[in-house]
Design a protein around this motif. Structure first.
Motif, PDB file in Angstrom:
ATOM      1  N   LEU A  41       4.998  -7.316  -0.594  1.00 27.33           N
ATOM      2  CA  LEU A  41       4.359  -8.149   0.421  1.00 27.33           C
ATOM      3  C   LEU A  41       5.308  -9.177   1.028  1.00 27.33           C
ATOM      4  O   LEU A  41       5.064  -9.667   2.132  1.00 27.33           O
ATOM      5  N   LEU A  64       5.901  -0.452   4.313  1.00 32.51           N
ATOM      6  CA  LEU A  64       4.579  -0.775   3.769  1.00 32.51           C
ATOM      7  C   LEU A  64       3.448  -0.109   4.524  1.00 32.51           C
ATOM      8  O   LEU A  64       2.289  -0.280   4.175  1.00 32.51           O
ATOM      9  N   GLU A  65       3.773   0.637   5.544  1.00 29.63           N
ATOM     10  CA  GLU A  65       2.755   1.242   6.374  1.00 29.63           C
ATOM     11  C   GLU A  65       1.806   2.086   5.529  1.00 29.63           C
ATOM     12  O   GLU A  65       2.208   3.060   4.899  1.00 29.63           O
ATOM     13  N   GLY A  66       0.575   1.672   5.465  1.00 28.53           N
ATOM     14  CA  GLY A  66      -0.437   2.410   4.722  1.00 28.53           C
ATOM     15  C   GLY A  66      -0.483   2.085   3.232  1.00 28.53           C
ATOM     16  O   GLY A  66      -1.399   2.496   2.550  1.00 28.53           O
ATOM     17  N   PHE A  77      -0.240  -1.226   1.615  1.00 25.25           N
ATOM     18  CA  PHE A  77      -1.126  -2.375   1.465  1.00 25.25           C
ATOM     19  C   PHE A  77      -1.604  -2.785   2.835  1.00 25.25           C
ATOM     20  O   PHE A  77      -0.868  -2.728   3.806  1.00 25.25           O
ATOM     21  N   GLU A  78      -2.839  -3.252   2.884  1.00 23.47           N
ATOM     22  CA  GLU A  78      -3.374  -3.760   4.134  1.00 23.47           C
ATOM     23  C   GLU A  78      -3.947  -5.142   3.854  1.00 23.47           C
ATOM     24  O   GLU A  78      -4.795  -5.301   2.983  1.00 23.47           O
ATOM     25  N   ARG A  79      -3.463  -6.123   4.595  1.00 25.10           N
ATOM     26  CA  ARG A  79      -3.963  -7.490   4.404  1.00 25.10           C
ATOM     27  C   ARG A  79      -5.332  -7.634   5.036  1.00 25.10           C
ATOM     28  O   ARG A  79      -5.601  -7.093   6.097  1.00 25.10           O
ATOM     29  N   ASP A  80      -6.181  -8.386   4.377  1.00 26.15           N
ATOM     30  CA  ASP A  80      -7.535  -8.632   4.866  1.00 26.15           C
ATOM     31  C   ASP A  80      -7.491  -9.853   5.769  1.00 26.15           C
ATOM     32  O   ASP A  80      -7.203 -10.959   5.317  1.00 26.15           O
ATOM     33  N   GLN A 131      -3.362 -14.503   1.030  1.00 22.06           N
ATOM     34  CA  GLN A 131      -2.702 -13.200   1.138  1.00 22.06           C
ATOM     35  C   GLN A 131      -3.621 -12.116   0.562  1.00 22.06           C
ATOM     36  O   GLN A 131      -3.191 -11.240  -0.163  1.00 22.06           O
ATOM     37  N   LEU A 189      -5.712  -8.911  -0.043  1.00 21.91           N
ATOM     38  CA  LEU A 189      -5.527  -7.509   0.310  1.00 21.91           C
ATOM     39  C   LEU A 189      -6.884  -6.858   0.544  1.00 21.91           C
ATOM     40  O   LEU A 189      -7.859  -7.175  -0.132  1.00 21.91           O
ATOM     41  N   LEU A 190      -6.916  -5.952   1.491  1.00 18.50           N
ATOM     42  CA  LEU A 190      -8.144  -5.247   1.814  1.00 18.50           C
ATOM     43  C   LEU A 190      -8.470  -4.255   0.707  1.00 18.50           C
ATOM     44  O   LEU A 190      -7.616  -3.483   0.270  1.00 18.50           O
ATOM     45  N   ARG A 220     -10.204  -1.012  -0.401  1.00 18.27           N
ATOM     46  CA  ARG A 220     -10.670   0.217   0.238  1.00 18.27           C
ATOM     47  C   ARG A 220     -11.675   0.927  -0.658  1.00 18.27           C
ATOM     48  O   ARG A 220     -11.598   0.846  -1.875  1.00 18.27           O
TER      49      ARG A 220
END
Length: 130
Positions: free
Chosen positions: A48, A56-58, A60-63, A73, A75-76, A78
């Protein structure tokens, strides 16, 4: 490995009659499961903060939801229908990461992150049952 650790700790006479968890406390150790979780959180911190040379594409996704209090920070999380997907590293670690306080996830260096995490876990032991 955990079995060897259990057996070895029983060989210490003062700890023989104590529970497994109490032996760890007395020896100021953490279990292998907690050590594994710590390593995963350190790797997440590196990802991060751009300290890993990976895309990092795909991963981790930040919320971006600012409606709730969080560590800044977040994280979304899923949803997946298969149990296999639930064991994927970013999925397993997101909930634990989101529970960490802001002073830990916003640490300036990896060593500061490690030290803050260790201090936090003294009073808030991690839940390693997953």
């Amino acid at each position: 490995m955990e079995k060897i650790q259990r057996t070895t700790m029983k060989l210490i006479p003062e700890l023989h009659n104590h529970s497994y968890e109490r032996r760890f406390q007395r020896l100021e150790l953490i279990s292998l499961e907690q050590r594994r979780l710590r390593g995963q959180l350190i790797e997440t911190f590196k990802y991060l903060n751009g300290l890993k040379n990976v895309t990092l594409e795909g991963l981790f996704e930040r919320d971006g939801n600012a409606r709730t209090r969080n560590n800044g920070q977040k994280l979304l999380l899923r949803n997946f229908k298969t149990s296999q997907a639930m064991n994927f590293f970013p999925v397993k670690i997101a909930a634990t990461w989101n529970q960490l306080p802001e002073n830990i996830v916003s640490a300036g260096t990896v060593n500061t992150f490690k030290n803050c995490l260790d201090k936090f876990w003294i009073t808030n032991p991690p839940s390693t049952t997953s």
